[in-house]
Design a protein around this motif. Structure first.
Motif, PDB file in Angstrom:
ATOM      1  N   GLU A 115      26.763   3.839 -11.937  1.00 44.81           N
ATOM      2  CA  GLU A 115      26.250   5.097 -11.409  1.00 44.81           C
ATOM      3  C   GLU A 115      26.769   5.338  -9.989  1.00 44.81           C
ATOM      4  O   GLU A 115      27.190   6.417  -9.635  1.00 44.81           O
ATOM      5  N   ALA A 118      30.431   6.256 -10.082  1.00 47.82           N
ATOM      6  CA  ALA A 118      30.620   7.634 -10.517  1.00 47.82           C
ATOM      7  C   ALA A 118      30.361   8.607  -9.358  1.00 47.82           C
ATOM      8  O   ALA A 118      31.081   9.585  -9.162  1.00 47.82           O
ATOM      9  N   GLY A 119      29.362   8.305  -8.586  1.00 46.22           N
ATOM     10  CA  GLY A 119      29.062   9.140  -7.427  1.00 46.22           C
ATOM     11  C   GLY A 119      30.194   9.120  -6.407  1.00 46.22           C
ATOM     12  O   GLY A 119      30.615  10.164  -5.900  1.00 46.22           O
ATOM     13  N   VAL A 122      33.212  11.265  -7.417  1.00 44.67           N
ATOM     14  CA  VAL A 122      33.020  12.710  -7.352  1.00 44.67           C
ATOM     15  C   VAL A 122      33.060  13.246  -5.918  1.00 44.67           C
ATOM     16  O   VAL A 122      33.435  14.387  -5.681  1.00 44.67           O
ATOM     17  N   LEU A 126      34.333  16.973  -4.582  1.00 39.83           N
ATOM     18  CA  LEU A 126      33.382  17.990  -4.137  1.00 39.83           C
ATOM     19  C   LEU A 126      33.686  18.429  -2.710  1.00 39.83           C
ATOM     20  O   LEU A 126      33.530  19.600  -2.354  1.00 39.83           O
ATOM     21  N   TYR A 140      30.340  22.791  -9.386  1.00 42.78           N
ATOM     22  CA  TYR A 140      30.160  21.718 -10.360  1.00 42.78           C
ATOM     23  C   TYR A 140      31.107  21.892 -11.543  1.00 42.78           C
ATOM     24  O   TYR A 140      31.677  20.921 -12.050  1.00 42.78           O
ATOM     25  N   HIS A 141      31.250  23.133 -11.991  1.00 42.70           N
ATOM     26  CA  HIS A 141      32.177  23.368 -13.090  1.00 42.70           C
ATOM     27  C   HIS A 141      33.602  22.982 -12.687  1.00 42.70           C
ATOM     28  O   HIS A 141      34.298  22.272 -13.404  1.00 42.70           O
ATOM     29  N   TRP A 142      33.990  23.448 -11.532  1.00 45.59           N
ATOM     30  CA  TRP A 142      35.386  23.213 -11.125  1.00 45.59           C
ATOM     31  C   TRP A 142      35.651  21.760 -10.792  1.00 45.59           C
ATOM     32  O   TRP A 142      36.782  21.278 -10.913  1.00 45.59           O
ATOM     33  N   GLN A 143      34.629  21.082 -10.393  1.00 47.68           N
ATOM     34  CA  GLN A 143      34.758  19.631 -10.196  1.00 47.68           C
ATOM     35  C   GLN A 143      35.167  18.975 -11.506  1.00 47.68           C
ATOM     36  O   GLN A 143      36.050  18.111 -11.543  1.00 47.68           O
ATOM     37  N   ARG A 144      34.553  19.413 -12.581  1.00 48.58           N
ATOM     38  CA  ARG A 144      34.900  18.843 -13.891  1.00 48.58           C
ATOM     39  C   ARG A 144      36.301  19.251 -14.314  1.00 48.58           C
ATOM     40  O   ARG A 144      37.046  18.462 -14.900  1.00 48.58           O
ATOM     41  N   VAL A 145      36.647  20.481 -14.020  1.00 43.35           N
ATOM     42  CA  VAL A 145      37.987  20.949 -14.388  1.00 43.35           C
ATOM     43  C   VAL A 145      39.054  20.121 -13.671  1.00 43.35           C
ATOM     44  O   VAL A 145      39.992  19.609 -14.306  1.00 43.35           O
ATOM     45  N   ARG A 147      38.771  17.182 -12.184  1.00 41.59           N
ATOM     46  CA  ARG A 147      38.741  15.779 -12.595  1.00 41.59           C
ATOM     47  C   ARG A 147      39.368  15.618 -13.980  1.00 41.59           C
ATOM     48  O   ARG A 147      40.120  14.678 -14.221  1.00 41.59           O
ATOM     49  N   GLY A 148      39.063  16.575 -14.840  1.00 38.45           N
ATOM     50  CA  GLY A 148      39.643  16.529 -16.176  1.00 38.45           C
ATOM     51  C   GLY A 148      41.160  16.537 -16.133  1.00 38.45           C
ATOM     52  O   GLY A 148      41.813  15.727 -16.791  1.00 38.45           O
TER      53      GLY A 148
END
Lengths: 192, 192
Positions: A115, A118-119, A122, A126, A140-145, A147-148
């Motif tokens: 955990e 993971a923090g 990110v 961010l 939050y959405h773009w963080q996933r984009v 990272r993806g």
DNA sequence: GCGAAAAACTAATAGTATTAGTTTTGTATT
DNA sequence: AATACAAAACTAATACTATTAGTTTTTCGC
């Protein structure tokens, strides 16, 4: 205080060195013990299990990765920070291929310890995104984009699956990050 | 023709079923033999090695994945095809998590056999991109971008690393694909 | 029914992680 | 300096892996 032996730290360092040299596939308690001039069973005085050890190594690897990322974005903003971050991520995945593999494989080992990792992962992402002035949920959405994309490219380069076309992989990555940059600008404007 | 035993195909099917049920981590020659009511050594009459078997399973999995993709994009164009493809990819990675894991792990097993699989994977993606009217080298770049995003999201969802923020993962994926869609439109215009 | 070919078997090897129980050894105190 | 204690390191064992060699069993085609 009784006798002082290997110590958790020296084992961790030796394990990391061994993995980077010989590869994660060749790594075993036996090999590690051999390098430390010790019998395999002795390692269990300092480490709970292989599973546990890999987790610790993974956390150390994540720490190195995020350190590299944080250094890469220092004093930078927006696109400059974005490209710099993406570059640092890819560089790490390439230069420390074995450690990066381990990070990827870490997920399946459950554990709460991760955990924290993971923090940490990110956080630099961010930080970069925060310079684009997005709304929070967009961030939050773009963080996933982002990272993806970074993970996806790293995984593919590891797999060698990108080499089958006659165009430069660096340029493909630039296209991807540029695509995200433009998306971020759009999202930033919408948030005004 | 002498006695007819297990056969390569039935072993493959049993192995796939076993992996989907119990998970790739629990899979072994012993477990497979048990399910087939046979001793482990007997499997070697039909299969070269575990390595070899995993490769074949991986190819079968890739085949199922690409079939799902091709079906998803049938009769569609541009954004509609793009979103449909992306959705099918993610769906497969979720519903067949164990098989997808195996595909991802396949890369490290070298082999030329996988060359075919890699080609199959790329085909539906290139087909979708071909509807955007890109120049050839742009198409290759964007193929990598799209594949990267899809893989990146799939990997992250497997890892559970996306759950730490209070926004919907489906929406994050939509944002990512929409971002690519807009990038593709820009690239298409530049090519005119 | 017979022979041959391949499937399935037994038994063994070498590798993995891990545990229990014993011995060694360094350190801190007397 | 000698001793006692505690932890480190060891030996030996277990239970898994995959894999091979050599033997037996089976069944298909004649």
């Amino acid at each position: 205080m009784p006798r002082q032996g290997l110590g958790k730290e020296s084992i961790l360092q030796a394990a990391i060195a061994l993995i980077e040299e010989k590869g994660i596939a060749q790594f075993s308690m036996g090999e590690l013990a051999k390098r430390l001039n010790v019998k395999p069973a002795s390692l269990y005085n300092h480490v709970d299990s292989l599973h546990d050890l890999l987790e610790q190594i993974g956390l150390a690897a994540i720490s190195r990765l995020t350190e590299a990322e944080n250094q890469a974005i220092q004093g930078k903003q927006k696109d400059e920070a974005l490209f710099s971050l993406a570059e640092a991520y890819r560089f790490f995945a390439r230069e420390h291929a074995q450690l990066y593999r381990l990070i990827l494989g870490l997920s399946k080992l459950d554990s709460q310890v991760l955990e924290k990792g993971a923090g940490d992962i990110v956080q630099p992402i961010l930080h970069v995104l925060s310079t684009y002035g997005l709304r929070e949920h967009q961030q939050y959405h773009w963080q996933r984009v982002l990272r993806g994309v970074m993970v996806g490219f790293a995984v593919h380069e590891h797999a060698g699956g990108f080499s089958r076309f006659p165009v430069d992989e660096n340029e493909s990555y630039r296209v991807a990050i540029q695509c995200i940059a433009e998306g971020l600008h759009r999202a930033g404007k919408e948030a005004e």
